[in-house]
Motif scaffolding. Structure first.
Motif, PDB file in Angstrom:
ATOM      1  N   ALA A  41      -4.111  -7.419   6.485  1.00 42.36           N
ATOM      2  CA  ALA A  41      -3.141  -6.329   6.342  1.00 42.36           C
ATOM      3  C   ALA A  41      -1.884  -6.698   7.112  1.00 42.36           C
ATOM      4  N   VAL A  63      -1.511  -5.027   1.880  1.00 33.89           N
ATOM      5  CA  VAL A  63      -2.878  -5.533   1.963  1.00 33.89           C
ATOM      6  C   VAL A  63      -2.946  -6.793   1.103  1.00 33.89           C
ATOM      7  N   ALA A  96      -7.069   2.380   4.700  1.00 33.95           N
ATOM      8  CA  ALA A  96      -6.264   1.830   5.796  1.00 33.95           C
ATOM      9  C   ALA A  96      -6.098   2.902   6.860  1.00 33.95           C
ATOM     10  N   LYS A 141     -11.667   7.023   2.323  1.00 36.87           N
ATOM     11  CA  LYS A 141     -10.393   7.757   2.434  1.00 36.87           C
ATOM     12  C   LYS A 141     -10.643   9.182   2.908  1.00 36.87           C
ATOM     13  N   ILE A 150       0.773   5.586   7.249  1.00 38.29           N
ATOM     14  CA  ILE A 150      -0.582   5.212   7.675  1.00 38.29           C
ATOM     15  C   ILE A 150      -0.647   5.436   9.176  1.00 38.29           C
ATOM     16  N   LEU A 207       0.840  -1.208   0.000  1.00 39.69           N
ATOM     17  CA  LEU A 207       0.000   0.000   0.000  1.00 39.69           C
ATOM     18  C   LEU A 207       0.871   1.252   0.000  1.00 39.69           C
ATOM     19  N   ALA A 216      -6.963  -2.522   7.346  1.00 35.89           N
ATOM     20  CA  ALA A 216      -7.267  -2.201   5.948  1.00 35.89           C
ATOM     21  C   ALA A 216      -8.580  -2.859   5.568  1.00 35.89           C
ATOM     22  N   VAL A 220      -9.199   0.714  -1.508  1.00 36.97           N
ATOM     23  CA  VAL A 220      -8.801   0.215  -0.183  1.00 36.97           C
ATOM     24  C   VAL A 220      -8.606   1.417   0.733  1.00 36.97           C
TER      25      VAL A 220
END
Ligand code: FES
Ligand SMILES: [Fe+2]
Length: 326
Positions: A127, A136, A73, A96, A56, A50, A83, A71
Motif C-alpha cells: 500500500a 494498493v 484499508a 470493511k 482512510i 483506492l 491494506a 480490499v
C-alpha cells in the motif's frame, strides 16, 4: 493590491456557444485512440488508486473492490496505511464492516485481530500513501512487473497547495474514462458552463495535448489558462496548468476498475485529485480557507464528472455493443 487578489479577466467579444468553431475535425478518433493505446502500454507497476488518503482513517475500515478483489484499508497504530484482502481469513466476514481500535482491525464475526502484519492466513498487500491518494498494489490483477511505488505525475509542493479529492462511479471501463480525458476538444462544447474559448495547440509531442482555455467563473468573468494533458500510466490522466492563474496546479484523474456489477457490467471509480497552487498573494488566504474551498472544488468537479461519466458510459456502451470501435 486588490487586483492581485482577484485572478479574473473580463471576457470580451464572447462567441455564443453555437457559433464557436466546431472541434470535431481536429478531434480525430484515431488520434485519441492512439494516445489511449500508448497510455495503456505504460507501466503502472500494478498500482490502483483506492481513494483519498484522508478518507482512510484510524477510526474505521475503508472497503473497496478493485477489479473484483475485495480490499480493506485502515491506519495502523503509527498512522501508516495498511491494506489487505477484504474477506476475513476465518469464515469470510467483510472486513470493511470490522472495527478499528488503536490501529488494530477486529473482525466483528469472531474477533480475529489484524494489526497489519501477516497472521492467521491473512497477509497485507503493498500500500502507498502519496499524501493525497491511497494506493494498493494488486500483482495478480495487473500482471505487470511490480514497481515499489505508483507512477505519479509532477505535483506542486504539498505545503503550497490546496487539495480536494472527488470520487464518482460509472458503468464503463478505465479506458473509457482515460479516453474521455484524452479528448480535450470536447471542453467548450460539452461543458460550456465551465469552459469557453478552448483551442487545442498543434501537438508538439505525441504524448501530451496542450490547450488554451478559460474557466468560467460567473457571467463574463473568466480565468484564462494553458493546460497540458498527459497520461503517465494506463489509468491516470493529469492536467497541468502551465500558464495563467494556478500555474503549477495539477488535476489528476485516476480510473480504478471495480469489477462487474450484478448484471455483469463493468464499474469504474473515477478518483480526481485537484492539487491547486498559485503564486498570488490571495492564495495564502485561499489556503487558510481550504476547509471551505474543498467542498466547492468538489462540487465543480462533480458537475463536470456527471457529464464526463455520461460520455465514458456512452463510449463503453457503444464499444460493448459493437456499435463503435475502441
Ligand atoms: S469471520 Fe472473521 S473472525 Fe470469524
Ligand atoms: Fe470533460
Amino acid at each position: 493590491m486588490i487586483r492581485d487578489r482577484i485572478p479574473l479577466t473580463l471576457r470580451r467579444g464572447a462567441v455564443p456557444w453555437d457559433q464557436q468553431r466546431p472541434t470535431w475535425p481536429d478531434a480525430r478518433p484515431a488520434l485519441i485512440e492512439a494516445a489511449l493505446e500508448r497510455a495503456e502500454h505504460r507501466p503502472s507497476g500494478n498500482w490502483y488508486v483506492l481513494g483519498a488518503a484522508s478518507g482512510i482513517t484510524a477510526d474505521r475500515p475503508f472497503g473497496r473492490t478493485v477489479a473484483g478483489v475485495e480490499v480493506v484499508a485502515w491506519r495502523d497504530a503509527a498512522g501508516r496505511l495498511v491494506a489487505g484482502p477484504g474477506a476475513c481469513p476465518h469464515l469470510g466476514a467483510p472486513l470493511k464492516d470490522a472495527v478499528v481500535r488503536c490501529g488494530t482491525l477486529r473482525c466483528h464475526w469472531h474477533g480475529l485481530a489484524l494489526n497489519g502484519a501477516a497472521t492467521a492466513g491473512w497477509s497485507p498487500l503493498p500500500a502507498h500513501d502519496d499524501g493525497v491518494l491511497a494506493w494498493v498494489r494488486l500483482d495478480a490483477v495487473g500482471g505487470e512487473e511490480p514497481l515499489d511505488r505508483p507512477v505519479l505525475p509532477a505535483r506542486p509542493a504539498a505545503g503550497a497547495a490546496v487539495t480536494a479529492v472527488f470520487t464518482a462511479t460509472g458503468r464503463c471501463e478505465p479506458r473509457d474514462v482515460v479516453a474521455n480525458r484524452l479528448d480535450p476538444w470536447h471542453g467548450a462544447w460539452f461543458h460550456p458552463y465551465s469552459f469557453v474559448d478552448l483551442t487545442v495547440e498543434e501537438p508538439g509531442d505525441e504524448d501530451s495535448f496542450a490547450v488554451r482555455v478559460s474557466f468560467k467563473v460567473a457571467g463574463r468573468m473568466v480565468v484564462p489558462v494553458r493546460a497540458v494533458f498527459s497520461a503517465p500510466e494506463p489509468r491516470t490522466v493529469v492536467m497541468h496548468i502551465t500558464d495563467g492563474e494556478g500555474r503549477g496546479s495539477a488535476v489528476e484523474t485516476h480510473a480504478t476498475p471495480l469489477g462487474p456489477d450484478d448484471r455483469g457490467q463493468p464499474r469504474t471509480a473515477v478518483v480526481e485529485a485537484v492539487i491547486a497552487t498559485s503564486a498570488r498573494p490571495g492564495f495564502a488566504a485561499a489556503r487558510a480557507a481550504a476547509p471551505l474551498l474543498r467542498p466547492l472544488m468538489r462540487a465543480a468537479a462533480g458537475r463536470l464528472w456527471r457529464d464526463d461519466l455520461a460520455y465514458a458510459e456512452r463510449r463503453w456502451w457503444l464499444r460493448s455493443t459493437g456499435r463503435f470501435p475502441g
